[in-house]
Design an enzyme around this catalytic site. Structure first.
Site, mmCIF file in Angstrom:
data_model
loop_
_atom_site.group_PDB
_atom_site.id
_atom_site.type_symbol
_atom_site.label_atom_id
_atom_site.label_comp_id
_atom_site.label_asym_id
_atom_site.label_seq_id
_atom_site.Cartn_x
_atom_site.Cartn_y
_atom_site.Cartn_z
ATOM 1 N N GLY A 47 1.136 -0.753 -0.296
ATOM 2 C CA GLY A 47 -0.287 0.062 -0.144
ATOM 3 C C GLY A 47 1.270 1.214 -0.330
ATOM 4 O O GLY A 47 1.619 1.472 0.344
ATOM 5 N N GLN A 52 3.611 10.087 0.330
ATOM 6 C CA GLN A 52 4.642 8.487 0.878
ATOM 7 C C GLN A 52 5.689 9.076 -0.806
ATOM 8 O O GLN A 52 6.749 8.687 -0.408
ATOM 9 C CB GLN A 52 4.709 7.246 1.003
ATOM 10 C CG GLN A 52 3.733 6.810 1.841
ATOM 11 C CD GLN A 52 3.638 5.760 2.710
ATOM 12 O OE1 GLN A 52 2.743 5.709 1.820
ATOM 13 N NE2 GLN A 52 4.359 5.291 2.523
ATOM 14 N N CYS A 113 6.246 -0.169 7.232
ATOM 15 C CA CYS A 113 5.527 0.985 6.069
ATOM 16 C C CYS A 113 6.889 1.238 5.508
ATOM 17 O O CYS A 113 8.497 1.360 5.652
ATOM 18 C CB CYS A 113 5.574 2.277 7.385
ATOM 19 S SG CYS A 113 5.504 3.415 6.131
ATOM 20 N N LEU A 114 7.277 1.871 4.398
ATOM 21 C CA LEU A 114 7.863 1.945 3.058
ATOM 22 C C LEU A 114 8.398 3.321 3.943
ATOM 23 O O LEU A 114 9.597 3.550 3.287
ATOM 24 C CB LEU A 114 7.290 2.186 1.619
ATOM 25 C CG LEU A 114 6.795 0.635 1.146
ATOM 26 C CD1 LEU A 114 6.379 1.590 -0.292
ATOM 27 C CD2 LEU A 114 8.028 -0.442 1.196
ATOM 28 N N HIS A 155 -4.083 1.668 8.092
ATOM 29 C CA HIS A 155 -2.651 2.255 7.915
ATOM 30 C C HIS A 155 -2.407 3.222 6.335
ATOM 31 O O HIS A 155 -2.641 4.641 7.416
ATOM 32 C CB HIS A 155 -1.652 1.303 7.740
ATOM 33 C CG HIS A 155 0.102 1.284 7.039
ATOM 34 N ND1 HIS A 155 0.570 1.322 8.364
ATOM 35 C CD2 HIS A 155 0.585 2.421 7.015
ATOM 36 C CE1 HIS A 155 2.127 1.766 7.530
ATOM 37 N NE2 HIS A 155 2.039 1.955 6.658
ATOM 38 N N GLU A 156 -2.850 2.875 5.801
ATOM 39 C CA GLU A 156 -3.027 4.287 4.600
ATOM 40 C C GLU A 156 -3.692 5.506 5.036
ATOM 41 O O GLU A 156 -4.060 6.099 4.909
ATOM 42 C CB GLU A 156 -3.280 3.660 3.348
ATOM 43 C CG GLU A 156 -2.035 2.667 2.533
ATOM 44 C CD GLU A 156 -0.876 2.559 2.770
ATOM 45 O OE1 GLU A 156 0.062 3.583 2.910
ATOM 46 O OE2 GLU A 156 -0.191 1.544 2.933
ATOM 47 N N HIS A 159 -2.208 7.869 6.509
ATOM 48 C CA HIS A 159 -0.807 8.929 6.457
ATOM 49 C C HIS A 159 -2.119 9.756 5.907
ATOM 50 O O HIS A 159 -1.179 10.422 5.665
ATOM 51 C CB HIS A 159 -0.206 7.801 5.446
ATOM 52 C CG HIS A 159 0.878 6.824 5.190
ATOM 53 N ND1 HIS A 159 1.669 7.550 6.211
ATOM 54 C CD2 HIS A 159 1.242 5.155 5.425
ATOM 55 C CE1 HIS A 159 2.374 6.235 5.886
ATOM 56 N NE2 HIS A 159 2.615 4.786 5.534
HETATM 57 ZN ZN ZN Z 1 2.811 3.233 5.643
#
Ligand code: ZN
Length: 187
Positions: A47, A52, A113-114, A155-156, A159
């Site tokens: 995701g 990001q 998480c990236l 989670h997204e 963000h």
């Molecule tokens: Zn993340």
């Protein structure tokens, strides 16, 4: 293949900012979505939120097959993703997503998480959520998601509100993990 964009990583303060709703799904937004998919696959994520890649717009892309295949074939080794087949069927894009219902039942998932390279931690979230969002054609959609899909979208969406998964951890645990990222120097 569309060129992947660089990922914004901790401690970049943009990750703490709130993203703005998309007013119109035009060519620019569609290009951004393609770039986001490309970036997510390139990085091996399941995701990605627009913030990001440094764009404060309420856009999320997900593809859960990646994680499933990855777990299955590669014992979760994060760098081994190049031989995975990517199917367009499993690509999901959520524009202006809103959680309209959350289950009281929870589930715990080891999240990564990236934007927080090489760290993972257990996070407890509602097991099932109902999301309302716009698809790429600007149509209002509603979907119920559970387990991994539910964890991923929550989670997204966090963000988009400037919330990151380590915010759910105790200060002690968070500090240990964040120090690890800074020590690795991957930012
Ligand atoms: Zn993340």
């Amino acid at each position: 293949m569309i060129k992947p964009l660089p990922i914004i990583t901790y401690p970049n303060p943009i990750l703490k900012q709130k993203s703005q709703p998309v007013a119109k799904i035009d060519a620019e937004i569609k290009t951004l979505v393609e770039q986001m998919f490309s970036t997510m696959y390139h990085q091996g994520g399941i995701g990605l939120a627009a913030v990001q890649v440094g764009v404060l717009k309420r856009i999320i892309v997900c593809d859960l097959t990646y994680e499933i295949n990855n777990h299955h074939h590669h014992h979760h080794h994060e760098n081994c993703h190049h031989d995975l087949e990517i199917s367009n069927q499993t690509q999901q894009c959520f524009i202006n997503p809103v959680i309209i219902k959350s289950s009281s039942e929870t589930s715990v998932c080891k999240e990564g998480c990236l934007s927080f390279p090489d760290i993972r931690a257990d996070v407890t979230r509602p097991k099932t959520v109902v999301i309302s969002y716009l698809n790429l054609d600007g149509e209002q959609q509603q979907v119920e998601l559970t387990d991994l899909a539910s964890t991923c979208i929550q989670h997204e969406i966090d963000h988009l509100n400037g919330i990151v998964f380590v915010d759910y951890l105790s200060k002690l645990k968070r500090d240990i993990l964040l120090k690890k990222i800074l020590k690795n120097g991957k930012f």
